[in-house]
Design a protein around this motif. Structure first.
Motif, PDB file in Angstrom:
ATOM      1  N   UNK A  71       0.834  -1.200   0.000  1.00 13.92           N
ATOM      2  CA  UNK A  71       0.000   0.000   0.000  1.00 13.92           C
ATOM      3  C   UNK A  71       0.861   1.239   0.000  1.00 13.92           C
ATOM      4  N   UNK A  72       0.212   2.356  -0.278  1.00 10.76           N
ATOM      5  CA  UNK A  72       0.926   3.620  -0.252  1.00 10.76           C
ATOM      6  C   UNK A  72      -0.016   4.722   0.240  1.00 10.76           C
ATOM      7  N   UNK A  73       0.571   5.812   0.639  1.00  7.08           N
ATOM      8  CA  UNK A  73      -0.212   6.937   1.155  1.00  7.08           C
ATOM      9  C   UNK A  73       0.525   8.227   0.852  1.00  7.08           C
ATOM     10  N   UNK A  74      -0.235   9.301   0.776  1.00  7.30           N
ATOM     11  CA  UNK A  74       0.324  10.647   0.632  1.00  7.30           C
ATOM     12  C   UNK A  74      -0.468  11.572   1.539  1.00  7.30           C
ATOM     13  N   UNK A  75       0.212  12.534   2.138  1.00  6.48           N
ATOM     14  CA  UNK A  75      -0.473  13.400   3.099  1.00  6.48           C
ATOM     15  C   UNK A  75       0.119  14.800   3.063  1.00  6.48           C
ATOM     16  N   UNK A  76      -0.691  15.759   3.474  1.00  5.19           N
ATOM     17  CA  UNK A  76      -0.251  17.140   3.599  1.00  5.19           C
ATOM     18  C   UNK A  76      -1.024  17.775   4.747  1.00  5.19           C
ATOM     19  N   UNK A  77      -0.341  18.622   5.503  1.00  6.69           N
ATOM     20  CA  UNK A  77      -0.970  19.310   6.634  1.00  6.69           C
ATOM     21  C   UNK A  77      -0.460  20.741   6.663  1.00  6.69           C
ATOM     22  N   UNK A  78      -1.363  21.672   6.944  1.00  6.13           N
ATOM     23  CA  UNK A  78      -0.997  23.083   7.026  1.00  6.13           C
ATOM     24  C   UNK A  78      -1.668  23.703   8.242  1.00  6.13           C
ATOM     25  N   UNK A  79      -0.907  24.494   8.977  1.00  7.56           N
ATOM     26  CA  UNK A  79      -1.427  25.221  10.132  1.00  7.56           C
ATOM     27  C   UNK A  79      -1.203  26.709   9.897  1.00  7.56           C
ATOM     28  N   UNK A  80      -2.281  27.475  10.001  1.00  7.18           N
ATOM     29  CA  UNK A  80      -2.237  28.919   9.772  1.00  7.18           C
ATOM     30  C   UNK A  80      -2.463  29.644  11.079  1.00  7.18           C
ATOM     31  N   UNK A  81      -1.499  30.469  11.452  1.00  6.75           N
ATOM     32  CA  UNK A  81      -1.603  31.261  12.665  1.00  6.75           C
ATOM     33  C   UNK A  81      -2.327  32.559  12.344  1.00  6.75           C
ATOM     34  N   UNK A  82      -3.583  32.666  12.794  1.00  3.54           N
ATOM     35  CA  UNK A  82      -4.394  33.843  12.497  1.00  3.54           C
ATOM     36  C   UNK A  82      -4.089  35.005  13.421  1.00  3.54           C
ATOM     37  N   UNK A  83      -3.577  34.692  14.607  1.00  2.00           N
ATOM     38  CA  UNK A  83      -3.153  35.716  15.572  1.00  2.00           C
ATOM     39  C   UNK A  83      -2.205  35.059  16.551  1.00  2.00           C
ATOM     40  N   UNK A  84      -1.715  35.824  17.509  1.00  2.00           N
ATOM     41  CA  UNK A  84      -0.832  35.246  18.512  1.00  2.00           C
ATOM     42  C   UNK A  84      -1.550  34.223  19.378  1.00  2.00           C
ATOM     43  N   UNK A  85      -2.873  34.291  19.426  1.00  2.00           N
ATOM     44  CA  UNK A  85      -3.641  33.394  20.290  1.00  2.00           C
ATOM     45  C   UNK A  85      -4.355  32.270  19.545  1.00  2.00           C
ATOM     46  N   UNK A  86      -4.544  32.387  18.224  1.00  2.00           N
ATOM     47  CA  UNK A  86      -5.447  31.463  17.545  1.00  2.00           C
ATOM     48  C   UNK A  86      -4.835  30.956  16.255  1.00  2.00           C
ATOM     49  N   UNK A  87      -4.905  29.626  16.039  1.00  2.00           N
ATOM     50  CA  UNK A  87      -4.491  29.066  14.763  1.00  2.00           C
ATOM     51  C   UNK A  87      -5.412  27.913  14.392  1.00  2.00           C
TER      52      UNK A  87
END
Length: 772
Positions: free
Chosen positions: A431-447
């Motif tokens: 089997x095989x897999x591919x993945x991507x993840x992104x985290x966006x920091x909208x402010x100093x307190x929230x992402x």
């Protein structure tokens, strides 16, 4: 009833004191760095239900192998004293198929590499850096069917701090002597090696009254060695690991509960009155012997290259194992169902990923992986011909195989080995897999974070029913024989997204929420074929013999799927003296893969029912002054099963019932003490873990009840500044008798307990550290 009441009181008190809060680890106040999300992070910043323990902690509390980690992990239960992981549960999700055509629901990893299936997956904990236990679907992060959760252990790496190491010896009752140690050797400024070893033996504590003169069982003997080499020069780092482990121990031991209709029928037919011995003894014929022996060899290579804006990582792994196993499944002195497994397998995996190093508002990682597995297993099930004839023919007034055959004008010739039914399974999977993840920091307190993984599994599976020497034919355990392998091939794929939001209301607190899709691929049952109607095979019926691909096919089952929703909070109080972590979850689980009895024999794997589950998990660690530290953990779980008639004797009498093997409450606590005396300090600890009642089926019948329990350990010793320590301990102080689990009865097999608890044990740990 009094004992159970006290246990419930302890568990409820522990949960209340912890305020249902989940603590990452007991590490004496040190911050723990984990890599569950592909980069180094403080565990307090990881928006997941994760528990982490240090390597020092695993040694201090005698955690021998990876399954022992559940003792101090809220929401995880189901430890057992063998090499199977089909009892290991997280939030009520476990592996229901013990064959080789499916996959575990709890994925185990070592140094980022998948550890495989029963017989190869359970390895010893020695020279550890840390272990991370993640609850809930982790397929996005780890892949490979981690639908219930994942356990990821990391061994100690070589370092450049000089020649150093340690040696530790565990000496206790029942001639227990285990030792482990490691030595670290820098060979240059950029190259270092580490050599670690582990091994020992302990006499068993379970007597088999049906086999007088044999050694007591549950008798572990394990030896392992590991070589690691680290090259680190500027932006490049390479880590090579080679490891070998040999394990010789007892297969699961069973003792009938002596309750229920199946037991009463055995009493009526065979005159059994009661089993011999006490609750820790067994009374089993073990006609195929007993054992749980494996040889496991593995290689790992991790390469990291820091390109500035990103880090490129390659993970390569190879594992080869041989495994033999034998048990007496029915837990009686009658030869009803002896079981054996002879297995060998190879596993190769490769993963490549890129992780961003940016300090900006967007962080991300992406990767792809591939695996190839070869697995070959010979399963054997054996019983007494006369027991089978007596049980199934008494209703017709026939009391022996000879009488039965004479009725049809045949002569019956007993087979010395009895009724032995064997089948061979061959699996070739990739089997095989591919993945991507992104985290966006909208402010100093929230992402916010969004991830997506695509997985595809391909399985080519073959099953062969071997000839049966007995004149009874393969009518009881397997139900067929075949002319070579009956084969099939199929594939399953899925997109599994993950959504996470994280908010910091202050520097000391973090709140998170997530929604995660889980997936476990389909597969094939290892113990029968389709169509099920042809697997009824009596002594005078050859329609199920020498079957071919044109007449039958392997028993297929579909994937499992789940949506899991979770919210949690992590933070500190009192200037960081108290760390807390709380989470609540809810999941909807579809197409549960379960084993059920076939129409004419054998064991089918089917997709049945939906499961809804919710619960709370919590733990906390706090400094109680200068010399005391307290760890509390607790979990509450509630499940609801619908549309599961095959699990309820073909009815829907259990509609809306909870999963029987999931305790409502489980918990653990540890009180640690240290006080300076001379050139060192006195150290002491009290530890307790336990759970409430579990059951062997959805109907929660009285014949299959495993009472709740609490297991207490005490430790006291001295640690010198010179680098040595001595610690005496008493484990299971109250000599509590409890079991790893219980299974309900069906037909000729009565309800039975399995895995009695280790009795009260006195011992001492000796440790010495040396070098820079």
């Amino acid at each position: 009833m009094k004992r159970l009441s006290l246990q419930k009181r302890f568990l409820l008190t522990g949960c209340s004191a912890a305020a249902m809060l989940t603590l990452p680890a007991y590490a004496q106040g040190d911050e723990i760095i984990v890599t569950a999300q592909k980069r180094e992070e403080s565990i307090q910043d990881v928006p997941l239900a994760i528990t982490a323990v240090t390597g020092d902690f695993t040694r201090e509390v005698n955690l021998d192998d990876v399954k022992d980690l559940v003792k101090f992990t809220p929401g995880a239960t189901g430890n057992s004293q063998d090499s199977f992981i089909d009892t290991l549960s997280m939030r009520g999700i476990l592996t229901n198929d013990f064959g080789a055509g499916g996959d575990p629901s709890i994925a185990l990893f070592k140094n980022g590499l998948y550890q495989g299936r029963n017989g190869a997956v359970v390895t010893s904990l020695y020279d550890m850096e840390r272990a991370e236990i993640l609850r809930g679907p982790q397929g996005f992060l780890f892949g490979r069917n981690a639908i219930g959760g994942a356990i990821s252990v990391h061994t100690a790496k070589p370092n450049f701090d000089g020649v150093n190491g340690y040696a530790e010896f565990d000496i206790a009752e029942r001639s227990r002597f285990f030792g482990e140690g490691a030595v670290n050797i820098p060979l240059s400024d950029v190259f270092a090696v580490r050599i670690a070893g582990y091994g020992g033996h302990e006499d068993g504590f379970v007597d088999n009254l049906a086999r007088p003169g044999t050694d007591p069982q549950i008798e572990p003997e394990k030896y392992a060695g590991r070589f690691s080499a680290l090259y680190s020069d500027g932006p490049f780092e390479g880590l090579f690991t080679a490891e070998y482990e040999t394990r010789k121990q007892s297969g699961s031991v069973y003792r009938a509960t002596e309750l229920g209709e199946s037991w009463e029928t055995l009493q009526d037919i065979f005159g059994i009155t009661t089993l011999r011995g006490d609750g820790r003894d067994i009374d089993s014929d073990q006609g195929l012997g007993e054992g749980d022996d494996s040889d496991i060899f593995s290689l790992g290579l991790e390469l990291n290259y820091d390109l500035g804006a990103v880090t490129l990582t390659s993970l390569t792994g190879y594992k080869d194992h041989e495994y033999t196993y034998a048990e007496d499944f029915d837990g009686t002195p009658l030869r009803i169902n002896d079981y054996a497994q002879d297995q060998e397998g190879k596993y190769f995996e490769q993963e490549v990923r890129v992780v961003s190093n940016s300090e900006g508002p967007l962080s991300w990682y992406a990767g792809a992986s591939y695996y190839h597995e070869e697995i070959d297993v010979l399963f054997t099930q054996a019983s007494s011909e006369e027991v089978m004839c007596d049980y199934y023919l008494t209703y017709y007034g026939i009391y022996s195989c000879s009488e039965y055959f004479a009725y049809y004008a045949y002569a019956f010739t007993p087979t010395p080995e009895g009724l032995v039914e064997s089948n061979r399974v061959r699996g070739r999977y990739h089997g095989w897999a591919a993945y991507v993840d992104a985290t966006l920091k909208l402010s100093d307190q929230f992402d916010i974070g969004v991830g997506l993984r695509y997985s595809k599994d391909v399985k080519k599976f073959g099953i062969e029913g071997l000839p049966v020497a007995s004149q009874l034919g393969p009518y009881f355990a397997l139900g067929f024989t075949s002319d070579g392998l009956i084969e099939d091939k199929d594939s399953w794929d899925a997109f599994t997204p993950r959504f996470i939001a994280r908010y910091y209301p202050s520097d000391d607190w973090m709140i998170f929420a997530s929604a995660t899709r889980g997936f476990k691929s389909g597969g094939y049952g290892s113990f029968t074929i389709l169509p099920d109607s042809i697997t009824y095979c009596g002594p005078f019926d050859d329609s199920c013999l020498n079957l071919t691909d044109a007449e039958a096919m392997p028993d297929p089952f579909d994937p499992e799927k789940v949506w899991s929703y979770e919210t949690g909070v992590k933070g500190t109080l009192f200037g960081g003296a108290t760390r807390i972590d709380a989470n609540a979850y809810y999941y909807q689980y579809k197409d549960l893969q379960v084993t059920v009895g076939g129409q004419g024999g054998g064991i089918l794997v089917e997709n049945v029912g939906d499961v809804k589950g919710w619960g709370f998990e919590g733990s906390a660690t706090t400094d109680l002054g200068e010399y005391l530290e307290l760890y509390l953990a607790g979990a509450y779980a509630d499940t609801d099963v619908t549309d599961a008639a095959p699990l309820c004797d073909g009815t829907l009498d259990c509609e809306g019932a909870s999963l029987g093997y999931v305790p409502k409450f489980s918990g653990a606590a540890r009180l640690g003490f240290h006080y300076p005396v001379g050139p060192g300090e006195i150290r002491a600890a009290a530890e307790i873990f336990g759970q409430t009642t579990t059951y062997g089926n959805l109907l929660h019948t009285a014949e299959a009840v495993n009472d709740g329990y609490a297991d207490l350990s005490l430790r006291l010793g001295y640690a010198s500044e010179a680098g040595w320590s001595v610690m005496g301990y008493v484990e299971n102080v109250t000599d509590e008798l409890y079991y790893d689990g219980v299974a309900d009865g069906s037909g000729i097999i009565p309800a039975h307990y399995f895995g009695p608890s280790r009795p009260r044990t006195f011992g001492v740990l000796l440790n010495i550290e040396f070098g820079d």
